[in-house]
Design a protein around this motif. Structure first.
Motif, PDB file in Angstrom:
ATOM      1  N   ALA A 192       0.869  -1.163   0.000  1.00 53.10           N
ATOM      2  CA  ALA A 192       0.000   0.000   0.000  1.00 53.10           C
ATOM      3  C   ALA A 192       0.900   1.204   0.000  1.00 53.10           C
ATOM      4  O   ALA A 192       1.959   1.204   0.582  1.00 53.10           O
ATOM      5  CB  ALA A 192      -0.891   0.019   1.246  1.00 53.10           C
ATOM      6  N   TYR A 223      -5.809  -5.689  -4.713  1.00 51.30           N
ATOM      7  CA  TYR A 223      -6.507  -4.467  -4.316  1.00 51.30           C
ATOM      8  C   TYR A 223      -7.931  -4.345  -4.863  1.00 51.30           C
ATOM      9  O   TYR A 223      -8.645  -3.417  -4.504  1.00 51.30           O
ATOM     10  CB  TYR A 223      -5.707  -3.240  -4.774  1.00 51.30           C
ATOM     11  CG  TYR A 223      -4.320  -3.207  -4.197  1.00 51.30           C
ATOM     12  CD1 TYR A 223      -4.108  -2.792  -2.886  1.00 51.30           C
ATOM     13  CD2 TYR A 223      -3.226  -3.613  -4.944  1.00 51.30           C
ATOM     14  CE1 TYR A 223      -2.824  -2.774  -2.343  1.00 51.30           C
ATOM     15  CE2 TYR A 223      -1.945  -3.602  -4.417  1.00 51.30           C
ATOM     16  CZ  TYR A 223      -1.754  -3.183  -3.113  1.00 51.30           C
ATOM     17  OH  TYR A 223      -0.490  -3.173  -2.578  1.00 51.30           O
ATOM     18  N   THR A 273     -10.084   0.447  -1.179  1.00 52.07           N
ATOM     19  CA  THR A 273      -9.428   0.688  -2.460  1.00 52.07           C
ATOM     20  C   THR A 273     -10.434   0.645  -3.602  1.00 52.07           C
ATOM     21  O   THR A 273     -11.412  -0.105  -3.566  1.00 52.07           O
ATOM     22  CB  THR A 273      -8.328  -0.355  -2.720  1.00 52.07           C
ATOM     23  OG1 THR A 273      -8.927  -1.666  -2.713  1.00 52.07           O
ATOM     24  CG2 THR A 273      -7.252  -0.301  -1.649  1.00 52.07           C
TER      25      THR A 273
END
Length: 232
Positions: A35, A166, A175
């Motif tokens: 991330a 994601y 996300t």
């Protein structure tokens, strides 16, 4: 490095994962997840990723085989090139056009090293093939290793990995708006390197709690698998 065994006078056993594999052949002569933060809202990258890539095949199957398989009396070098093509397909995880060439031939002697080039969708991956030191002329079993000298970056594999990490199927709820640079269909890159391409996702907390795009560098691992690294 992958290990292969070829048994003289038998039919081919096909490709595989490119790790420890067994082949039989005739011889005529003998992600991590990451991330990141990209600052402000930023700009969307050109390739939107809105689902899994349907052409990606993670586990074997006929889609990653090179057909027709060699006959049992096919020369050793030709069977070797066939197995190299299937090995590269198993690394790519996406069906595609392949070819293989060993311009100076394959030396079938104990400890001999030969250089081959395997092509996938135009990307050329050099391989080093070494016959086992224990090989003896006329041996029924021929053991060898094959070592790729470059990593293979495949666009659809990267896009699929981003979605798995994601996207909606990842279980993450923070996300959205996944996208990547326009990556070539296939390209050779160094192992353990930054490929020069990036992907991104939108997060409400990308930049110190503020909405924006989180940017991820696309990397190539030492084992030949793509991954992502946080841009901070």
């Amino acid at each position: 490095m992958a290990v292969g065994l070829l048994a003289v006078g038998c039919s081919s056993a096909g490709g595989g994962s490119g790790l420890d594999e067994t082949f039989t052949a005739g011889s005529a002569g003998a992600s991590p997840k990451a991330a990141g933060s990209a600052g402000a809202a930023g700009k969307a990258l050109p390739v939107a990723i809105d689902g899994p890539q349907k052409d990606v095949v993670m586990r074997g199957g006929d889609a990653l085989k090179v057909l027709p398989a060699p006959e049992s009396d096919t020369p050793f070098a030709e069977k070797l090139k066939h197995s190299l093509r299937e090995t590269l397909l198993s690394r790519a995880h996406v069906p595609g056009e392949t070819s293989a060439d060993c311009p100076n031939g394959v030396t079938q002697k104990a400890g001999a090293v030969s250089q081959c080039t395997v092509t996938y969708e135009g990307a050329q991956v050099p391989y080093e093939v070494k016959i086992s030191d224990s090989y003896k002329p006329g041996s029924f079993i021929i053991s060898y290793t094959r070592t790729p000298k470059k990593g293979l970056l495949v666009a659809k594999m990267v896009y699929n990995l981003l979605w798995e990490s994601y996207g909606a199927d990842s279980g993450r709820t923070d996300t959205s708006r996944l996208a990547c640079d326009e990556i070539p269909v296939a390209k050779t890159v160094d192992f353990d390197s930054d490929t020069g391409y990036t992907c991104q996702y939108w997060s409400e907390h990308a930049d110190d709690g503020e909405p924006g795009y989180a940017t991820l560098k696309v990397t190539m691992g030492s084992s030949g698998s793509p991954g992502f690294k946080t841009v901070r």
